[in-house]
Motif scaffolding. Structure first.
Motif, mmCIF file in Angstrom:
data_model
loop_
_atom_site.group_PDB
_atom_site.id
_atom_site.type_symbol
_atom_site.label_atom_id
_atom_site.label_comp_id
_atom_site.label_asym_id
_atom_site.label_seq_id
_atom_site.Cartn_x
_atom_site.Cartn_y
_atom_site.Cartn_z
ATOM 1 N N PHE A 86 0.836 -1.204 0.000
ATOM 2 C CA PHE A 86 0.000 0.000 0.000
ATOM 3 C C PHE A 86 0.869 1.251 0.000
ATOM 4 N N PRO A 87 0.486 2.358 -0.584
ATOM 5 C CA PRO A 87 -0.738 2.455 -1.390
ATOM 6 C C PRO A 87 -0.597 1.680 -2.696
ATOM 7 N N GLU A 88 -1.724 1.209 -3.224
ATOM 8 C CA GLU A 88 -1.699 0.460 -4.481
ATOM 9 C C GLU A 88 -1.507 1.421 -5.655
ATOM 10 N N LEU A 89 -1.225 0.811 -6.807
ATOM 11 C CA LEU A 89 -1.084 1.628 -8.023
ATOM 12 C C LEU A 89 -2.406 2.340 -8.299
ATOM 13 N N PRO A 90 -2.343 3.562 -8.802
ATOM 14 C CA PRO A 90 -3.595 4.233 -9.185
ATOM 15 C C PRO A 90 -4.304 3.456 -10.302
ATOM 16 N N GLU A 91 -5.631 3.539 -10.329
ATOM 17 C CA GLU A 91 -6.424 2.776 -11.308
ATOM 18 C C GLU A 91 -5.964 3.028 -12.736
ATOM 19 N N SER A 92 -5.568 4.267 -13.021
ATOM 20 C CA SER A 92 -5.186 4.591 -14.405
ATOM 21 C C SER A 92 -3.973 3.767 -14.832
ATOM 22 N N GLU A 93 -3.010 3.599 -13.915
ATOM 23 C CA GLU A 93 -1.816 2.814 -14.277
ATOM 24 C C GLU A 93 -2.140 1.344 -14.415
ATOM 25 N N LYS A 94 -3.008 0.860 -13.495
ATOM 26 C CA LYS A 94 -3.455 -0.525 -13.603
ATOM 27 C C LYS A 94 -4.085 -0.764 -14.967
ATOM 28 N N ALA A 95 -4.928 0.198 -15.380
ATOM 29 C CA ALA A 95 -5.630 0.078 -16.665
ATOM 30 C C ALA A 95 -4.626 0.030 -17.809
ATOM 31 N N ALA A 96 -3.544 0.828 -17.675
ATOM 32 C CA ALA A 96 -2.546 0.852 -18.742
ATOM 33 C C ALA A 96 -1.875 -0.513 -18.890
ATOM 34 N N PHE A 97 -1.553 -1.149 -17.730
ATOM 35 C CA PHE A 97 -0.939 -2.489 -17.794
ATOM 36 C C PHE A 97 -1.929 -3.482 -18.398
ATOM 37 N N ASP A 98 -3.225 -3.376 -18.005
ATOM 38 C CA ASP A 98 -4.229 -4.276 -18.545
ATOM 39 C C ASP A 98 -4.317 -4.129 -20.063
ATOM 40 N N ALA A 99 -4.237 -2.880 -20.513
ATOM 41 C CA ALA A 99 -4.328 -2.615 -21.954
ATOM 42 C C ALA A 99 -3.180 -3.289 -22.691
ATOM 43 N N LYS A 100 -1.976 -3.232 -22.087
ATOM 44 C CA LYS A 100 -0.809 -3.875 -22.722
ATOM 45 C C LYS A 100 -1.042 -5.373 -22.884
ATOM 46 N N ARG A 101 -1.595 -5.976 -21.822
ATOM 47 C CA ARG A 101 -1.864 -7.414 -21.868
ATOM 48 C C ARG A 101 -2.875 -7.745 -22.957
ATOM 49 N N GLU A 102 -3.931 -6.915 -23.007
ATOM 50 C CA GLU A 102 -4.961 -7.130 -24.028
ATOM 51 C C GLU A 102 -4.327 -7.116 -25.416
ATOM 52 N N ALA A 103 -3.408 -6.167 -25.601
ATOM 53 C CA ALA A 103 -2.769 -6.030 -26.910
ATOM 54 C C ALA A 103 -1.976 -7.284 -27.261
ATOM 55 N N ILE A 104 -1.301 -7.866 -26.225
ATOM 56 C CA ILE A 104 -0.472 -9.045 -26.495
ATOM 57 C C ILE A 104 -1.318 -10.232 -26.924
ATOM 58 N N VAL A 105 -2.470 -10.393 -26.265
ATOM 59 C CA VAL A 105 -3.275 -11.576 -26.562
ATOM 60 C C VAL A 105 -4.304 -11.330 -27.674
ATOM 61 N N ALA A 106 -4.297 -10.108 -28.224
ATOM 62 C CA ALA A 106 -5.344 -9.722 -29.185
ATOM 63 C C ALA A 106 -5.464 -10.693 -30.358
ATOM 64 N N HIS A 107 -4.292 -11.190 -30.814
ATOM 65 C CA HIS A 107 -4.355 -12.022 -32.016
ATOM 66 C C HIS A 107 -4.659 -13.493 -31.719
ATOM 67 N N LEU A 108 -4.810 -13.833 -30.445
ATOM 68 C CA LEU A 108 -5.112 -15.228 -30.111
ATOM 69 C C LEU A 108 -6.593 -15.508 -30.326
ATOM 70 N N PRO A 109 -6.923 -16.785 -30.516
ATOM 71 C CA PRO A 109 -8.343 -17.134 -30.598
ATOM 72 C C PRO A 109 -9.051 -16.788 -29.281
ATOM 73 N N GLU A 110 -10.311 -16.440 -29.395
ATOM 74 C CA GLU A 110 -11.116 -15.975 -28.269
ATOM 75 C C GLU A 110 -10.966 -16.844 -27.022
ATOM 76 N N ASP A 111 -11.078 -18.181 -27.166
ATOM 77 C CA ASP A 111 -11.102 -19.074 -25.994
ATOM 78 C C ASP A 111 -9.748 -19.131 -25.269
ATOM 79 N N LEU A 112 -8.693 -18.853 -25.998
ATOM 80 C CA LEU A 112 -7.371 -18.920 -25.351
ATOM 81 C C LEU A 112 -7.011 -17.628 -24.616
ATOM 82 N N ARG A 113 -7.665 -16.514 -25.002
ATOM 83 C CA ARG A 113 -7.300 -15.218 -24.418
ATOM 84 C C ARG A 113 -7.472 -15.209 -22.884
ATOM 85 N N ALA A 114 -8.671 -15.666 -22.474
ATOM 86 C CA ALA A 114 -8.952 -15.647 -21.036
ATOM 87 C C ALA A 114 -7.936 -16.501 -20.280
#
Lengths: 741, 82
Positions: A544-572
């Motif tokens: 604590f304190p944890e990362l601000p939500e905006s930074e968390k969202a940025a990391f999440d976005a990066k992950r989404e980008a990496i798995v974007a080209h995978l088939p739907e069922d494998l992404r999760a």
């Protein structure tokens, strides 16, 4: 009345503690005497259907209250009114041991004598007529062999029988010669007439103490009846002046001579028979001729210390492995039980990693304690103090400081807390303070995990040699610091060095195990209590304190980008981090690696943003001169709570940067691979850990023993300054020379 | 006189304590450890740096520093037998 309090008294090395252990077994506890920090051992046992409470008094040669131990022993006898004193007497060293016995008789308390080590005495050709001794002293005498437990039941029975009688105290009256006796009689009459301190001790004994100019009794006397007290002091002074003129001797010397005379007369009248002449050289002396030899002695001592390391590090490795595996399994179990989130993180990263990382080193500490207990119980440590006194004196210390240094970790693996207490055998407050303030430089058990981690990671080829080197460095630093203190703020003369070298004895397995267990338990308990709390506190600081939500969202976005080209069922599946580690198509392995890198970056960012991370970062401005980055700083701050925390905080810091649970790289390997680390940084950190502020518990204890918080604060500032200077010199010097970079 | 301070005794030399000059704390400590007049003392050896000294008395071994041994006066045994 179905409980008896029985005190056990005797000289050091008379087998007191062994007998106490044999009598009480597991039913004992250790605490401190109220007000002072002399160890108080108490235990209980059953005899004749009665509960018997046993107090093991500190080992003393006399009741003259020269040392704190003697004063404590005397006060227990006077104020706690034990029914009976069991006086353990070393049969092979009878004459000197009976000196204390005579003083117990003079006090008048009912005494049972345990004639201990009769086997050793017989082996030396000394035969003692126990019945005759008993008749002459008018007290029960029981032959015992504490090591094997022989005679302990008879001893207990005799003690209980005497206690049951509940007899009044009948002080022994010895003649102290024509100069003292008349005055003593007159003093006794005056004391009786005014009932002066008679509730505390026998009248004649009080008079005797005035003649011996016993500070403690005179102080009590002044409070009780100032007039009579000064009258008695005048009479004592008169005797002293007279004796000074006629014999140039002091009353206390004459009194002691007569006590020894009493003992000698007792023994001459048919109690002791010797088969051999007194010239016989005992095995112990022969061993000493080699072990304390001018040239061989120090060489052997060095070898003994090296062997201790070798033994400790080689043989503790296996059980350490077991424990590490055990904690890893426990961590895995918790991960499968608990849902992801703060609780899981607290339990696995905070508690199990923090406490487990330290408890994992318990085997190493146990092995080290085992080795020290062996040296201590065999009598070798006293020889070491003997050989080293001259060196200690050079630095303004005392041979007995050696004991404190050893307990504090002089051969690595002790604790500064009991070491600080062990300085109580030092009489001069200056020598004592100098020892107290430098003992924390020793390599206590809590520093060993730090060394083991760093030495294992960067100097693994030379582990035993490196540890020996660290011991030498810690001694040198302690010596230099002591010299500095003794020639500046603690200037003054040195105190006498009078020490008994006990005969070499083969230690008993039981004795060694009890010794080892007591110390290891102290370590475990510390790990279990303070460390648990500190682990939780530090987990919180690091989360604590944890990362601000905006930074968390940025990391999440990066992950989404990496798995974007995978088939739907494998992404999760990929995002959950649940891709199997083996038999993955190449494409997926690549995705996995990228995800891991993002996770690590996020964990790093989170830690750096936490309270601890900010503290560590702020300290970088100063500690970069020693080569430490913010993570090391966080660990060192944690080390103030307890030095073990340096490892567990580093562990937490790094395991948070390493997310993949399949990748079970130990911290050791992790550091060895990390680019921020190299042997020079490791050495700098080892030295800093060795020297900087003692742990909280030590500082508290040190301040209490030294008598003022000023010294606690001084020790913290002094240690940290020394540590900083040394670490900077090593790191900067090493970089200049290009060593270990 | 043949009395010499304990410090001057050679290794393995034997003698009897005739006087203890130390007083106060040191004197008390010396006596409590059994170093009183009339006691037979044998120097057993010295530490590697020649100090402290180890002496055997009354079936046990004690150590003391040279400057403490200065305070203990010994009558040497060989002279004693003359």
């Amino acid at each position: 009345m179905n409980e008896h309090l029985i005190a056990i008294a005797g000289n050091p090395n008379s087998g007191k503690t062994t007998l106490f252990n044999a009598l009480t077994g597991a039913r004992q506890r250790v605490a401190n005497y109220p007000g002072v920090t002399v160890e108080r051992k108490e235990g209980s046992c059953k005899a004749n259907g009665r509960e018997v409470r046993l107090v093991d008094l500190p080992g003393t040669y006399s009741l003259t209250a020269y040392s704190l131990e003697e004063l404590v022993a005397r006060n227990v006898l006077l104020t706690e009114n034990p029914r009976v004193v069991v006086n353990i007497v070393d049969a092979s060293n009878l004459e000197r041991n009976l000196y204390l016995t005579v003083q117990l008789f003079e006090l008048g308390i009912p005494v049972v004598i345990a004639l201990n080590m009769v086997d050793v005495a017989n082996g030396r050709g000394i035969e003692i007529d126990a019945a005759e001794l008993s008749r002459k002293l008018g007290a029960p005498v029981v032959e015992t062999v504490a090591r094997s437990g022989n005679g302990k039941d008879a001893l207990l029975a005799a003690a209980v029988e005497l206690a049951d009688k509940n007899a009044a105290w009948t002080p022994l009256r010895i003649s102290y010669g024509p100069d003292i006796d008349p005055v003593l009689d007159e003093m006794e009459r005056k004391i009786l007439a005014e009932r002066f301190l008679t509730g505390l001790h026998p009248a004649r004994w009080t008079a005797l103490k005035y003649l011996e100019s016993d500070e403690d009794v005179i102080k009590k006397g002044k409070e009780a009846n100032p007039d009579l007290s000064s009258g008695l002091e005048k009479m004592a002074d008169g005797v002293a002046a007279h004796l000074q003129k006629t014999f140039s001797a002091y009353p206390e010397a004459i009194i002691a001579d007569h006590r020894y005379g009493f003992v000698a007369a007792l023994l001459k009248s048919g109690v002791v028979k010797r088969k051999h002449g007194a010239d016989r050289i005992y095995l112990s002396d022969r061993i000493d001729r080699v072990l304390t030899h001018r040239f061989l002695g120090p060489v052997i001592m060095g070898f003994v210390l090296y062997a201790l390391y070798y033994f400790t590090f080689t043989y503790s490795e296996i059980p350490i492995g077991w424990l590490e595996d055990g904690f890893a399994a426990l961590s895995g179990l918790m991960e499968s039980w608990l849902p992801p989130g703060h609780l899981r993180s607290l339990v696995t990263k905070g508690i199990i990693d923090g406490v487990g990382g330290v408890l994992g080193f318990v085997p190493l500490i146990v092995f080290m304690f085992l080795g020290i207990a062996l040296l201590e119980d065999s009598g070798y440590l006293a020889r070491a103090a003997f050989m080293l006194d001259r060196v200690f004196r050079l630095f303004g210390l005392h041979g007995n400081s050696f004991m404190a240094y050893i307990v504090g970790g002089g051969i690595a693996g002790g604790c500064a807390v009991p070491a600080v207490m062990a300085t109580r055998t030092l009489r001069s407050s200056r020598e004592r303070l100098a020892t107290i303030l430098t003992v924390p430089f020793m390599n206590c058990g809590a520093k060993l995990p730090v060394y083991a981690l760093l030495v294992g990671a960067f100097f693994s080829e030379n582990e035993a040699r490196m540890m020996l080197l660290l011991t030498l460095i810690s001694w040198s630093m302690a010596f230099l610091a002591a010299k500095l203190l003794r020639s500046t703020i603690l200037k003054g003369p040195s105190t006498p060095f009078l020490l008994e070298l006990p005969p070499y004895r083969l230690p008993t397995l039981r004795g060694i195990l009890i010794h080892t267990w007591e110390r290891a338990w102290l370590y475990i308990r510390k790990a279990g209590t303070i460390l648990l709390a500190v682990s939780i506190l530090f987990w919180a600081l690091m989360n604590f304190p944890e990362l601000p939500e905006s930074e968390k969202a940025a990391f999440d976005a990066k992950r989404e980008a990496i798995v974007a080209h995978l088939p739907e069922d494998l992404r999760a599946v990929a995002l959950e981090g649940e891709l199997p580690g083996e038999n993955l198509p190449e494409e997926m392995t690549e995705v996995r690696g990228k995800l891991l890198a993002v996770d690590q970056a996020q964990a790093q960012a989170a830690l750096k943003g936490s309270v601890a991370g900010r503290m560590g970062t702020a300290l970088e401005y100063v500690t970069r001169f020693c080569g430490f980055d913010w993570r090391t700083n966080v660990a060192l701050v944690g080390g103030f709570a307890a030095k073990e925390m340096v490892v567990s905080v580093l562990g937490t810091a790094y395991s948070m940067g390493e997310v993949d649970p399949e990748e079970d790289a130990s911290l050791r390997e992790l550091l060895a691979k990390d680019s921020a680390w190299n042997p020079l940084v490791a050495l700098s950190l080892i030295l800093f850990t060795m020297l900087y502020v003692p742990c909280v518990v030590s500082v508290v204890c040190l301040a209490r023993e030294a008598g003022s918080w000023k010294w606690g604060l001084f020790s913290a500032v002094f240690g940290t300054s020394v540590a900083f200077i040394v670490a900077v010199l090593v790191y900067q010097g090493g970089q200049l020379l290009g060593i270990g970079v | 006189m043949t009395d010499i301070p304990l410090r001057k005794m050679a290794s393995r030399q034997k003698g009897v304590i005739v006087r203890v000059d130390a007083q106060g704390e040191l004197g008390r400590r010396i006596r409590d450890m059994g170093l009183v007049p009339g006691t037979t003392v044998e120097v057993q050896g010295r530490a590697p740096l020649k100090d402290p000294v180890a002496v055997r008395i009354r079936d046990c071994t004690l150590t003391l520093r040279n400057n403490e041994a200065d305070q203990i006066l010994i009558q040497l045994e060989d002279k004693w037998n003359e």
